[in-house]
Structure formats: structure tokens, C-alpha cells
Design a protein around this motif. Structure first.
Motif, short mmCIF file in Angstrom:
data_model
loop_
_atom_site.label_atom_id
_atom_site.label_comp_id
_atom_site.label_asym_id
_atom_site.label_seq_id
_atom_site.Cartn_x
_atom_site.Cartn_y
_atom_site.Cartn_z
N ARG A 155 30.84 -107.73 1.36
CA ARG A 155 32.13 -108.43 1.28
C ARG A 155 32.11 -109.39 0.10
NH1 ARG A 155 33.60 -110.99 7.01
NH2 ARG A 155 31.54 -111.89 6.74
N THR A 183 40.91 -107.93 4.29
CA THR A 183 40.28 -108.28 5.58
C THR A 183 41.09 -109.39 6.24
OG1 THR A 183 38.91 -110.12 4.82
CG2 THR A 183 38.00 -107.90 4.50
N LEU A 216 36.55 -106.24 1.74
CA LEU A 216 35.41 -105.48 2.28
C LEU A 216 35.19 -104.28 1.37
CD1 LEU A 216 33.45 -104.79 4.72
CD2 LEU A 216 35.37 -103.50 5.68
#
Ligand SMILES: Cc1cc2nc3c(=O)[nH]c(=O)nc-3n(C[C@H](O)[C@H](O)[C@H](O)COP(=O)(O)OP(=O)(O)OC[C@H]3O[C@@H](n4cnc5c(N)ncnc54)[C@H](O)[C@@H]3O)c2cc1C
Length: 428
Positions: free
Chosen positions: A219, A239, A246
Motif C-alpha cells: 500500500r 482504499t 492498494l
């Protein structure tokens, strides 16, 4: 066997405890199994090798539940998975399309959910909005721990299941290695939810082993404008956390070789090589996506993305030809994350070993063939199977732990009372 061997002296192994149901592995399947068994009144011990719950769903950063529906707008997975979604949503850690949009083929809506990683499949497919969920893995970790603790499960972290304790056709428990040394836990029923079939394989149960290309998701945070960054066509997703994307990055094209996910030397190679490639990818993204120029690496998955390793060859091996077919002993129905209107009913026999009478398996290691595994390995399916395994284990206590003596009709009835959706074929 290795060319050189060492004969160990016989030793006395301390028995740490006895329990009714022993679940080894605290991933999405193991947690569901433990909670379901405990809620059904069994005394349950859940043992996990790491220090938190969720397995690939948290440590692997696979922060997408794909999917709880059949691809045409109908929910097929409920029960504990649905409860988990509601709990994560309440904590502000999840995002999913509202019910009214499931199954919609409006291109704008579909494009919106593509950017969340909630719609997958081939370029030529007629895509639709799925009931899939993007979530924050830290919130998921916490909610899983809450579920386990509330159910009264005895949870043990930092113990590695090393070997089943077998007496004839019975798995009496397992031996665990930890900083406290080697200890046994004995049980009436054992559930292998290790993802890799560690316990059942060591008990002599039949299995198939796949070589795979591992993945390593990560991430990135501090993305100045996520929408603009997504427009550039790179492979990462929005996200629930503002400014965080991500990256479902896989090494299939770049690692250059597949690995045996049960071989520590192969795993070490993959860990080092995937991490090196992720670091290169982070630099590339910072340089080529203007909105990521000042972005930072939030985290790299602490677990390699192992899609498949050992799969049980159990009392039934589910085949692709059995798609869209119901079974008298079906314990859940799952959709397919890249297909629309394709479902598998999973028979209870896919959770049962042929060799051991009191052993069940749950999660990505169940008895299906390689092609069916693409559908049954997904987190919602693992949770539905885990819930069934846990309930079946609790019911098997009335039959001296013998899992095949559990009446499938009663199991199905009790699963439905616990929120499972098993009427798919009746209603279509
Ligand atoms: C790259 C990749 C992408 C994916 N994408 C998606 C997706 O987008 N959506 C989706 O729904 N699914 C996806 N999946 C599938 C899904 O993430 C997994 O199949 C699922 O999480 C498996 O759950 P599990 O509980 O069976 O196994 P795991 O999550 O592997 O859990 C096993 C647990 O057992 C523990 N354990 C293992 N061995 C032992 C031992 N010997 N003793 C004690 N503990 C042990 C592990 O630490 C772990 O906690 C993806 C998988 C991969 C690899």
C-alpha cells in the motif's frame, strides 16, 4: 527423504491442554471455524503461528472480499462473513456498493467499482457491479480478534503446528513448536485451517501440491489526488483510507520461476526477490505518476501472496463440471470472482479426509481441483466453509468426534439458522 537423516532420541512431549475442538491456523477460515464451533457450545482452542488473525486477508494485504454474490446481483454468502462486513463497516473500515446496485451493468457504475478493485474479469466480459468489499486490513484484524474473544475461544498465538498426533485413523491432536519448546494439544476433533494443509498432510492424508508464482501486495499513502492517479491506468486501487492506494502487485511475469510454497528455500528466494521488485516498483510509481511524487510506502504484505499450495484429496474432489450443481450435503454456495452467474455448491465431503475420522479442513486447502480452486479460495468462500467446518466439528462431538457421522441435513439446517444462504438452487 533427505540423503542424510538424524535419529532423534525418544522424548516425552508435555501436553499443554486437552480441548474438544482444535483449530490450527487463524486465517479467515480458521477464525470462522473457531467462532462457529464455540457458538455451537464446543470448547475450542485456536492456534496461530503469527501474532494476529486473518492470514492472507490481513497479513497478505488481500484487502478485498471477492465476492459475496453470484455476479448477477444475488447474495450467496451470508453468515459470519456478512457479520464481519457489518462490523467492519460500523468501524468505518470498509466500502462496498449498496444492495440496490448489485448486478447493475451501467458502465459508469462498473468503472467506479473497478477503481476500488471490486470488479474483475476479462476485457470482453459484460461486467456488472458485484457485492464485493474493500476493507482496511487493520480494522479486519481487530474485528476478527473481537469475534474470537467474544465467542470464548481459547486463542494461542506464536505456536507453529509442526506435526499431527495420529493413532490409526484418529488425529488425537497436534504438536506445536514455540519459544516454550515442543508441546502437544489433544482434541476430540481437529480442523486444519493452515492454508497449506500442514496438519492433515502430516497425518498422512492425501493431497495435491501446486507450484505457483507468489505475489506481494503493498500500500502507498500520501497520494495527492487518488482519482487523477487512477486515471493514468496503473494497476492499483482506491482504499477506504484517504490518500492510500492498494497495489495488488504480482511477480508472475517478473520473478521468472514458480516456487514450491512448502519449501523454505523457495520461500526465502521469493520473499527477497518479491520485496526487491516491490521497492523498484515504488520508485517507478513515484517517478511516473505525478500524484505519487511525494507518496510513501505504507506497508508491504508481511505474508507472501500464496494462491495455492497443498489441497486435500478428500471424500469428494469438486470438479469444474459440477459448477451450478446442488448437492444434498452442500454446506455453502460461492460465486466466482471473475464470472457472472457461475456458482459452486461445496459438499461437506470436500472438508473431510478419507484417512482420518475426526479431521476436517477449512479454507483454500479444501478438496477441489485446480480450476475450481480459483473460486473456492476467495475469502468469503473460505469463511463460509470455515463456519460449516466449525459447526460440523461441534456436532461431531456427539458422535465420538467422527465427522462423517454428522447428518448433512441437520448441519445445513443449523447453518441456515446461523445466517448461511443455502437456498440458491431452490429459488433459481
Ligand atoms: C495474490 C492473491 C490475491 C488474492 N486476491 C483475493 C481477493 O482479491 N479477494 C479474495 O476474497 N480473496 C483473494 N485471494 C484469496 C484469499 O486471500 C485466500 O485464499 C484466503 O485468504 C485464504 O484463507 P485461509 O484462511 O484458507 O488461509 P490463510 O489466509 O493462508 O490462513 C492460514 C493461517 O494459518 C496460519 N498457519 C499456517 N500454517 C500454520 C501452522 N503450521 N501452525 C499454525 N498456524 C499456521 C497462517 O499464519 C495463517 O494465519 C487472493 C490470494 C492471493 C494469494
Amino acid at each position: 527423504m533427505a540423503a542424510e537423516t538424524l535419529r532423534e532420541p525418544p522424548r516425552e512431549t508435555p501436553v499443554l491442554k486437552r480441548t474438544e475442538v482444535l483449530v490450527v491456523g487463524g486465517g479467515s477460515a480458521g477464525v470462522s471455524a473457531a467462532v462457529a464451533a464455540a457458538r455451537a457450545g464446543a470448547e475450542v482452542t485456536l492456534v496461530e503461528r503469527y501474532g494476529s488473525l486473518g492470514g492472507l486477508a490481513t497479513g497478505g494485504l488481500i484487502a478485498l472480499l471477492l465476492s459475496l454474490d453470484d455476479g448477477l446481483g444475488r447474495q450467496v454468502i451470508g453468515g459470519l462473513c456478512q457479520e464481519l462486513v457489518e462490523r467492519i463497516v460500523r468501524r468505518g473500515g470498509a466500502f462496498h456498493p449498496p444492495r440496490g446496485e448489485w448486478g447493475a451493468d451501467d458502465p459508469e457504475l462498473v468503472a467506479r467499482y473497478f477503481r476500488w478493485g471490486l470488479v474483475w474479469g476479462g476485457a470482453r466480459a459484460q461486467h456488472r457491479v458485484r457485492y464485493s468489499v474493500a476493507y482496511d486490513p487493520e480494522v479486519m484484524r481487530w474485528v476478527l480478534a473481537e469475534l474470537v474473544q467474544e465467542a470464548g475461544v481459547d486463542l494461542l498465538f506464536h505456536m507453529w503446528g509442526a506435526q499431527a498426533v495420529v493413532e490409526g485413523d484418529r488425529t488425537r491432536g497436534a504438536i506445536f513448536e514455540s519459544k516454550a519448546g515442543r508441546q502437544a494439544i489433544l482434541a476430540d476433533v481437529v480442523i486444519d485451517a493452515t492454508g497449506d494443509l500442514d496438519i492433515a498432510a502430516s497425518a498422512g492424508c492425501g493431497f495435491e501440491l501446486e507450484r505457483i508464482h507468489p505475489w506481494l501486495w503493498f500500500r502507498m499513502g500520501g497520494v495527492s489526488d487518488v482519482d487523477a492517479a487512477l486515471e493514468r491506468g496503473e494497476t492499483f486501487f482506491r482504499t477506504p483510507n484517504p490518500g492510500v492506494v492498494l497495489a495488488p502487485w504480482g511477480s508472475a511475469t517478473r520473478l521468472g520461476q514458480s516456487i514450491d510454497p512448502t519449501d523454505p528455500r523457495d520461500l526465502t528466494f521469493a520473499e527477497l526477490e518479491c520485496r526487491r521488485i516491490v521497492m523498484e516498483e515504488v520508485t517507478r510509481l513515484r517517478q511516473s505518476v505525478p500524484e505519487m511524487a511525494d507518496a510513501h510506502l505504507c506497508n508491504i504484505a508481511t505474508q507472501l501472496g500464496i494462491t495455492e499450495s497443498r489441497r486435500l484429496v478428500g471424500r469428494h474432489v469438486l470438479q469444474r463440471e459440477e459448477m451450478d450443481r446442488d448437492f444434498d450435503d452442500a454446506i455453502c454456495v460461492t460465486g466466482h470472482w471473475t464470472k457472472y452467474g457461475a456458482v459452486y455448491a461445496i459438499p461437506y465431503r470436500c472438508l473431510q479426509a478419507r484417512e482420518q475420522v475426526n479431521l476436517l479442513v477449512a479454507g483454500r486447502l479444501i478438496s477441489v481441483n485446480h480450476r475450481v480452486h480459483h473460486a473456492t479460495k476467495e475469502i468469503p468462500a473460505c469463511m463460509a466453509v470455515g463456519q460449516a467446518a466449525g459447526l460440523a466439528a461441534a456436532m461431531a462431538l456427539e458422535h465420538a468426534g467422527e465427522v462423517a457421522r454428522v447428518d448433512p441435513a441437520s448441519l445445513r439446517e443449523r447453518l441456515v439458522s446461523a445466517g448461511a444462504l443455502l437456498d440458491y438452487f431452490e429459488a433459481t
